[in-house]
Design a protein around this motif. Sequence first.
Motif, PDB file in Angstrom:
ATOM      1  N   SER A   1      30.367 -11.346   8.364  1.00 26.63           N
ATOM      2  CA  SER A   1      29.757  -9.504   8.947  1.00 26.63           C
ATOM      3  C   SER A   1      30.323  -8.595   6.871  1.00 26.63           C
ATOM      4  CB  SER A   1      29.552  -8.482   9.438  1.00 26.63           C
ATOM      5  OG  SER A   1      29.276  -8.733  10.907  1.00 26.63           O
TER       6      SER A   1
ATOM      7  N   GLY B   1      31.671 -16.676  11.942  1.00 28.87           N
ATOM      8  CA  GLY B   1      30.709 -16.600  12.563  1.00 28.87           C
ATOM      9  C   GLY B   1      30.514 -15.949  14.167  1.00 28.87           C
TER      10      GLY B   1
ATOM     11  N   LEU C   1      33.560  -5.738  14.423  1.00 29.76           N
ATOM     12  CA  LEU C   1      33.313  -6.570  13.640  1.00 29.76           C
ATOM     13  C   LEU C   1      34.089  -7.276  13.301  1.00 29.76           C
ATOM     14  CD1 LEU C   1      31.403  -5.903  10.798  1.00 29.76           C
ATOM     15  CD2 LEU C   1      33.589  -5.637   9.540  1.00 29.76           C
TER      16      LEU C   1
ATOM     17  N   ARG D   1      29.529  -3.895  19.268  1.00 34.24           N
ATOM     18  CA  ARG D   1      29.476  -3.695  17.894  1.00 34.24           C
ATOM     19  C   ARG D   1      28.838  -2.345  17.994  1.00 34.24           C
ATOM     20  NH1 ARG D   1      24.306  -7.682  15.761  1.00 34.24           N
ATOM     21  NH2 ARG D   1      25.806  -9.226  16.417  1.00 34.24           N
TER      22      ARG D   1
ATOM     23  N   GLU E   1      26.651  -4.196   8.515  1.00 34.82           N
ATOM     24  CA  GLU E   1      25.726  -5.361   9.133  1.00 34.82           C
ATOM     25  C   GLU E   1      26.571  -6.874   9.686  1.00 34.82           C
ATOM     26  OE1 GLU E   1      23.410  -7.976   5.644  1.00 34.82           O
ATOM     27  OE2 GLU E   1      24.159  -6.295   4.741  1.00 34.82           O
ATOM     28  N   HIS E   2      25.954  -6.658  10.898  1.00 35.22           N
ATOM     29  CA  HIS E   2      26.472  -7.749  11.685  1.00 35.22           C
ATOM     30  C   HIS E   2      26.299  -8.468  11.381  1.00 35.22           C
ATOM     31  CE1 HIS E   2      28.910  -5.108  13.977  1.00 35.22           C
ATOM     32  NE2 HIS E   2      27.823  -4.533  14.474  1.00 35.22           N
ATOM     33  N   ARG E   3      26.580  -9.568  11.240  1.00 37.51           N
ATOM     34  CA  ARG E   3      25.560 -11.286  10.602  1.00 37.51           C
ATOM     35  C   ARG E   3      26.696 -12.529  11.470  1.00 37.51           C
ATOM     36  NH1 ARG E   3      24.886 -11.824   4.403  1.00 37.51           N
ATOM     37  NH2 ARG E   3      23.312 -10.171   3.773  1.00 37.51           N
ATOM     38  N   ASP E   4      27.594 -11.405  12.279  1.00 39.04           N
ATOM     39  CA  ASP E   4      28.137 -12.889  13.738  1.00 39.04           C
ATOM     40  C   ASP E   4      26.633 -13.204  14.740  1.00 39.04           C
ATOM     41  OD1 ASP E   4      28.766 -11.176  16.501  1.00 39.04           O
ATOM     42  OD2 ASP E   4      28.610  -9.397  14.917  1.00 39.04           O
TER      43      ASP E   4
END
Length: 344
Positions: free
Chosen positions: A333, A297, A328, A323, A312-315
């Motif tokens: 994510s 990420g 993405l 975003r 659901e952004h996890r970076d």
Amino acid sequence: MRLLDAVVNARMRWTAATNLRDLRPRVDDRRIPVIVTERHVVASDQDVVSVRLAAPGGGPLPAWRPGAHLDLELPSGLLRQYSLCGDPRDTRGYRIAVRRIPGGAGSAEVHDDLGVGRALAVRGPRNAFPFAAPGHGSPAARVRFVAGGIGITPILPMMRLADALGIEWTAIYTGRARATLPFLTEVEGFGPRARVRTDDRRGLPSPAELLDGVGPDTAVYCCGPAPMVAGIAAAVRGISGVELHSERFSAPPVVDGMPFEIQLSRGGEVIGVPADRSALEMLLRRRPDQPYSCRQGFCRTCKVRVLDGEPEHRDSVLTPAERAAGDLLVCVSRCAGGRLVLDL
């Protein structure tokens, strides 16, 4: 005065936007044609091969620093990432080392098909694991290198640079057995400051053993299997004044994941993503040429555009504007529920 204010404000907004653009990480996508000029087995169990790449005309290649890696475009179309493990002063050749992974199409192709004289292309170099040497970018006074197996590849150039700069450093190189350790002769050439230990003689190493002697004002550089890196990270939290720099060659485990689906464009193929798998992993099973690099990420290589669905952004790198525009990173994510439609 009102006119002057308007001009100054416009200029300030333009400057802020320009600076923000310049600070955003860039992915170096230049394609560099290379040929294989040398090839050697560097672990006596035959499972690690060293490959030297050079420009077709023998000219200079783009410079790199310890910790950097290349994106290797294999003849089959697969794209794989390998750390540079040679000498940055060798401007006319890149050296990588590849361990054969059971069931790994990329490593099998390197081992079986990349003979001397084979032409291919690389992208980069790029660096997600840079070495900040004490006195040259780091406030630390000394360095501990920890390498597990093929994790020696980004560490070895760091050891050479630390030695050349006269920095106080030590290293522990660990693996299953001596036969599995690539570049063993080069590591042992540093003398007693580089210690080799193997599981077949001493059992699995504990974080405490790998960090023995590490105290305040020490920078730890660690690369190897995910459990080893995670154990060292946990142990370092209990030691004050220690820097930790790490890289692992596998994706991090998915935490608190929920199953969802990705769809390749509107009306396209639908792929299920289990709760414990990443969207990138499932996508690569259908699209093995999909670009990716860090799988953690932060490098942006795997960025795609979301056409529909709630991400659901996890970076750790995309800006709020990116975003909002639908960008993405599929390596980490996920979907907040249901399905993501991707512009693929």
